[in-house]
Design a protein around this motif. Structure first.
Motif, PDB file in Angstrom:
ATOM      1  N   ARG A   1      14.619 -11.941  -6.362  1.00 51.80           N
ATOM      2  CA  ARG A   1      13.966 -11.504  -7.591  1.00 51.80           C
ATOM      3  C   ARG A   1      12.711 -12.323  -7.833  1.00 51.80           C
ATOM      4  O   ARG A   1      12.734 -13.545  -7.757  1.00 51.80           O
ATOM      5  CB  ARG A   1      14.900 -11.659  -8.795  1.00 51.80           C
ATOM      6  N   PHE A   2      11.598 -11.630  -8.096  1.00 49.87           N
ATOM      7  CA  PHE A   2      10.365 -12.289  -8.494  1.00 49.87           C
ATOM      8  C   PHE A   2      10.232 -12.189 -10.005  1.00 49.87           C
ATOM      9  O   PHE A   2      10.357 -11.109 -10.575  1.00 49.87           O
ATOM     10  CB  PHE A   2       9.151 -11.627  -7.837  1.00 49.87           C
ATOM     11  N   SER A   3       9.967 -13.314 -10.659  1.00 48.08           N
ATOM     12  CA  SER A   3       9.872 -13.295 -12.121  1.00 48.08           C
ATOM     13  C   SER A   3       8.645 -12.536 -12.590  1.00 48.08           C
ATOM     14  O   SER A   3       8.678 -11.776 -13.542  1.00 48.08           O
ATOM     15  CB  SER A   3       9.828 -14.729 -12.653  1.00 48.08           C
ATOM     16  N   GLN A   4       7.529 -12.728 -11.917  1.00 45.89           N
ATOM     17  CA  GLN A   4       6.302 -12.069 -12.334  1.00 45.89           C
ATOM     18  C   GLN A   4       6.334 -10.600 -11.945  1.00 45.89           C
ATOM     19  O   GLN A   4       6.650 -10.241 -10.814  1.00 45.89           O
ATOM     20  CB  GLN A   4       5.083 -12.757 -11.707  1.00 45.89           C
ATOM     21  N   GLY A   5       5.998  -9.741 -12.894  1.00 45.76           N
ATOM     22  CA  GLY A   5       5.950  -8.319 -12.613  1.00 45.76           C
ATOM     23  C   GLY A   5       7.302  -7.644 -12.574  1.00 45.76           C
ATOM     24  O   GLY A   5       7.392  -6.460 -12.288  1.00 45.76           O
ATOM     25  N   ASP A   6       8.378  -8.387 -12.839  1.00 46.01           N
ATOM     26  CA  ASP A   6       9.730  -7.832 -12.836  1.00 46.01           C
ATOM     27  C   ASP A   6      10.002  -7.080 -11.545  1.00 46.01           C
ATOM     28  O   ASP A   6      10.525  -5.968 -11.532  1.00 46.01           O
ATOM     29  CB  ASP A   6       9.917  -6.900 -14.046  1.00 46.01           C
ATOM     30  N   ALA A   7       9.622  -7.682 -10.423  1.00 47.90           N
ATOM     31  CA  ALA A   7       9.767  -7.044  -9.116  1.00 47.90           C
ATOM     32  C   ALA A   7      10.811  -7.765  -8.281  1.00 47.90           C
ATOM     33  O   ALA A   7      11.079  -8.958  -8.472  1.00 47.90           O
ATOM     34  CB  ALA A   7       8.432  -7.027  -8.373  1.00 47.90           C
TER      35      ALA A   7
ATOM     36  N   LEU B   1      12.220  -3.041   4.225  1.00 49.28           N
ATOM     37  CA  LEU B   1      12.088  -4.039   3.173  1.00 49.28           C
ATOM     38  C   LEU B   1      10.964  -3.627   2.228  1.00 49.28           C
ATOM     39  O   LEU B   1       9.857  -3.307   2.675  1.00 49.28           O
ATOM     40  CB  LEU B   1      11.794  -5.423   3.753  1.00 49.28           C
ATOM     41  N   PHE B   2      11.272  -3.624   0.941  1.00 53.16           N
ATOM     42  CA  PHE B   2      10.328  -3.220  -0.088  1.00 53.16           C
ATOM     43  C   PHE B   2      10.175  -4.322  -1.130  1.00 53.16           C
ATOM     44  O   PHE B   2      11.114  -5.078  -1.386  1.00 53.16           O
ATOM     45  CB  PHE B   2      10.834  -1.974  -0.837  1.00 53.16           C
ATOM     46  N   VAL B   3       8.997  -4.382  -1.741  1.00 56.67           N
ATOM     47  CA  VAL B   3       8.839  -5.046  -3.027  1.00 56.67           C
ATOM     48  C   VAL B   3       8.741  -3.923  -4.048  1.00 56.67           C
ATOM     49  O   VAL B   3       7.863  -3.058  -3.950  1.00 56.67           O
ATOM     50  CB  VAL B   3       7.582  -5.933  -3.069  1.00 56.67           C
ATOM     51  N   ALA B   4       9.667  -3.914  -4.993  1.00 60.89           N
ATOM     52  CA  ALA B   4       9.759  -2.784  -5.923  1.00 60.89           C
ATOM     53  C   ALA B   4      10.065  -3.263  -7.327  1.00 60.89           C
ATOM     54  O   ALA B   4      10.805  -4.234  -7.523  1.00 60.89           O
ATOM     55  CB  ALA B   4      10.849  -1.812  -5.459  1.00 60.89           C
ATOM     56  N   ALA B   5       9.495  -2.571  -8.307  1.00 59.79           N
ATOM     57  CA  ALA B   5       9.844  -2.830  -9.697  1.00 59.79           C
ATOM     58  C   ALA B   5      11.309  -2.482  -9.904  1.00 59.79           C
ATOM     59  O   ALA B   5      11.815  -1.498  -9.341  1.00 59.79           O
ATOM     60  CB  ALA B   5       8.959  -1.994 -10.623  1.00 59.79           C
ATOM     61  N   GLN B   6      11.986  -3.282 -10.703  1.00 63.07           N
ATOM     62  CA  GLN B   6      13.417  -3.069 -10.891  1.00 63.07           C
ATOM     63  C   GLN B   6      13.713  -1.678 -11.443  1.00 63.07           C
ATOM     64  O   GLN B   6      14.713  -1.054 -11.077  1.00 63.07           O
ATOM     65  CB  GLN B   6      13.979  -4.136 -11.831  1.00 63.07           C
TER      66      GLN B   6
END
Length: 237
Positions: free
Chosen positions: A141-147, A201-206
């Motif tokens: 989980r990345f805190s910035q951008g809720d991603a 593998l994706f970076v995606a908004a929750q």
């Protein structure tokens, strides 16, 4: 790059060793005298101090650090260190260890945390990633951008099998980062066709995770085949 690590236990020392091997400058901070084991990580700087105290962080010259890692076994300490590092010293990147998954919701930008690493959740995710096909697994989980960094292994029955990456209308705020195919790591070029068994593998908004899982999974019937670029052209957000 200068990195300060609060917590010189097994976790902190292991992180320090890895970062030193990669050529970074490391400062280990711990308030427990028995934790100060210079011989275990001799190339690191060591400071016997309480990382929750401003005077200690002044002595550590935290404003010179590019990254602070809060790696103690106490979530309260890690939150305080993260908040001080970000708000008092303007450290660009703060990474914090989450010991109790129930506290994970606290480890966000409000407490100065850029990246929260939950060891129990990470281990659980790695187990799921190893055995799950067709189910979305949250790895980080990345805190910035809720991603989040998420993974899904494309099942043989997926309606995306054989479709080119550039022809898929991915959900908004979603980016395909890489494709792992066997022993190969592939850049997701628009002309690359997806294959069953691909680990994506994706970076995606929750908020988009459910849509992404529906798009990639095998739960679509022929009447629900996912839209592709068509005449409007590809959309790879």
């Amino acid at each position: 790059m200068r990195v300060a690590i609060a917590g010189a236990g097994a976790v902190g020392r292991s992180i320090a060793g890895e970062l030193l091997e990669n050529g970074h400058e490391i400062l280990l901070i711990d308030k427990t005298p028995s934790a100060i084991s210079v011989e275990r990580v001799p190339r690191a700087e060591w400071l016997l101090a309480d990382a929750c105290e401003i005077t200690s962080l002044d002595e550590a010259a935290l404003q010179r650090c590019h990254v602070v890692i809060a790696a103690t076994g106490d979530d309260k300490v890690n939150l305080v260190v993260s908040l001080l590092a970000k708000t008092e010293y303007g450290v660009p990147r703060v990474v914090s260890r989450v010991n109790n998954p129930k506290n994970e919701w606290l480890f966000n930008e409000s407490w100065g945390v850029d990246v929260a690493v939950s060891t129990p959740r990470l281990m659980s995710a790695l187990v799921e990633e190893a055995v799950s096909v067709g189910d979305l697994v949250r790895l980080l989980r990345f805190s910035q951008g809720d991603a989040n960094l998420v993974e899904l292994t494309l099942p043989p029955e997926s309606t995306l099998a054989g479709i080119r990456v550039g022809d898929v209308r991915w959900p908004e705020d979603t980016s395909l980062v890489t494709i792992i195919r066997g022993s190969r790591v592939l850049t997701p070029a628009p002309e690359e066709a997806l294959e069953p068994g691909d680990e994506l593998l994706f970076v995606a908004a929750q908020a988009q995770e459910e849509r992404l899982e529906e798009l990639l999974s095998a739960r679509h019937g022929p009447e629900h085949r996912p839209a592709t670029g068509g005449q409007d052209g590809p959309r790879n957000t």
